[in-house]
Design a protein around this motif. Sequence first.
Motif, short mmCIF file in Angstrom:
data_model
loop_
_atom_site.label_atom_id
_atom_site.label_comp_id
_atom_site.label_asym_id
_atom_site.label_seq_id
_atom_site.Cartn_x
_atom_site.Cartn_y
_atom_site.Cartn_z
N TYR A 191 -15.97 -43.99 -18.80
CA TYR A 191 -17.12 -44.53 -18.08
C TYR A 191 -17.39 -45.98 -18.48
O TYR A 191 -17.62 -46.84 -17.62
CB TYR A 191 -18.37 -43.69 -18.34
N GLU B 141 -34.25 -40.84 -6.53
CA GLU B 141 -32.96 -41.49 -6.72
C GLU B 141 -33.00 -42.95 -6.28
O GLU B 141 -32.39 -43.82 -6.90
CB GLU B 141 -31.87 -40.75 -5.92
N ARG C 203 -31.00 -48.13 -6.14
CA ARG C 203 -31.10 -47.01 -7.06
C ARG C 203 -32.26 -47.26 -8.01
O ARG C 203 -32.46 -48.36 -8.51
CB ARG C 203 -29.83 -46.87 -7.89
N ASP D 67 -24.44 -38.56 -18.64
CA ASP D 67 -25.90 -38.67 -18.68
C ASP D 67 -26.42 -38.26 -20.06
O ASP D 67 -26.21 -37.13 -20.51
CB ASP D 67 -26.50 -37.77 -17.60
N PRO E 19 -23.08 -44.32 -9.96
CA PRO E 19 -23.97 -43.16 -10.08
C PRO E 19 -23.26 -41.83 -10.31
O PRO E 19 -23.74 -41.00 -11.09
CB PRO E 19 -24.74 -43.16 -8.75
N GLU E 20 -22.12 -41.61 -9.68
CA GLU E 20 -21.43 -40.33 -9.85
C GLU E 20 -20.82 -40.22 -11.24
O GLU E 20 -20.95 -39.18 -11.91
CB GLU E 20 -20.36 -40.16 -8.77
N GLU E 21 -20.17 -41.28 -11.69
CA GLU E 21 -19.59 -41.27 -13.04
C GLU E 21 -20.68 -41.20 -14.10
O GLU E 21 -20.51 -40.59 -15.16
CB GLU E 21 -18.74 -42.52 -13.26
N GLU E 22 -21.84 -41.79 -13.80
CA GLU E 22 -22.96 -41.79 -14.74
C GLU E 22 -23.47 -40.38 -15.01
O GLU E 22 -23.91 -40.06 -16.11
CB GLU E 22 -24.08 -42.66 -14.19
N LYS E 23 -23.39 -39.53 -14.00
CA LYS E 23 -23.86 -38.15 -14.15
C LYS E 23 -23.06 -37.40 -15.21
O LYS E 23 -23.59 -36.54 -15.91
CB LYS E 23 -23.77 -37.41 -12.81
#
Length: 347
Positions: A67, A152, A137, A188, A181-185
């Motif tokens: 990430y 969001e 975002r 998290d 955002p997707e990789e951040e999930k």
Amino acid sequence: MFELIPSQYMRECYKELNFTFTDFQKATLIWNSPGKKRQEILDALKELAADTKDFCTKRQIQERLDYERKAFEKFKENDAGKYVYVVAEREDNENAGFFSEYERAFQYAKRYMKKYEVTCSIEKQRIVAAPEDETVRNPWKGNPNLGLETKEYCAYSGVEEAKAGFNCEGEAEYFYSRELPEEEKIVDTYRIERFESHFMKIPAPLQTGCPVRNVVTGTYGILAQSEEEWEKYLKWIEDRELYVDFSDVQMIVFELNESGIWIHNHVNPLYLEVENPPVISGDEKQDAFRRAMEAMYEYLRHEKEENCEARYGGTVLQRSREFAQICQEEKCDRRWKDACKAEDIMS
């Protein structure tokens, strides 16, 4: 690998107790290491991942490394010209330049820091050129473990998409991004099963009233909690099944400011060195500070005794006031007007 326990006192205590950290806990300590540059932290995580036999730790570290690499690559992208890179002085956030390319901004920041002997940050700011650019975002994310939900998306408010802070040598000291955002999930830090913000139960062989130095800030204070109270704190969390994270690994320390007020801070015990402030020959201010520290040491050490205030509170007031007067700051705090016991100048 750098030292994971900043306090020499705590390192020696753990050696005597034969206490060691798991690899998962080591990852947490590395990620939260104070004063370490970003690349030092990433390199240490990479080293741990190569050595550990714990598959979960290895996988989570690799997810974090992936990430960070992708996010920084994204930070440097501006092919469509939708962003501007803002170079600013870190201390006062004063803007120092605006650029369409990251590399040009970075090279300018290095020259600027060298010339003016300051540190700089680089922000990636969205250029609002159309109505759709005004929906972004949400940069403020509530902790769902505490029941805090956030939308969001929100209206644009001038918050950067990503930001990096550099030292005078051009090394990144911190970096954060909200561009992936997707990789951040996946990484998290609010996910309780991950290592980044993991709360850990550790021994804290310290006693109420002992003088301590915060190795992160270099400031001195008096510890207001004991090992027994620390154990009660851990049990209180466990019994109530409370959500806690790494920031909750903390003990209360009172530090004296130049107004003669004792301010309480929450400090990780791993960052506390048991140590008195040094003697500086001929330094009246330092002498007054040490006398005030000694008075607070006695007060907190006997705080639970019935006659504590009568025996020790007056000395705390007197010596704290003397320190403030030397600093010529007493008049700056209204609490002195009605102070008649030690707790009146503690906050």
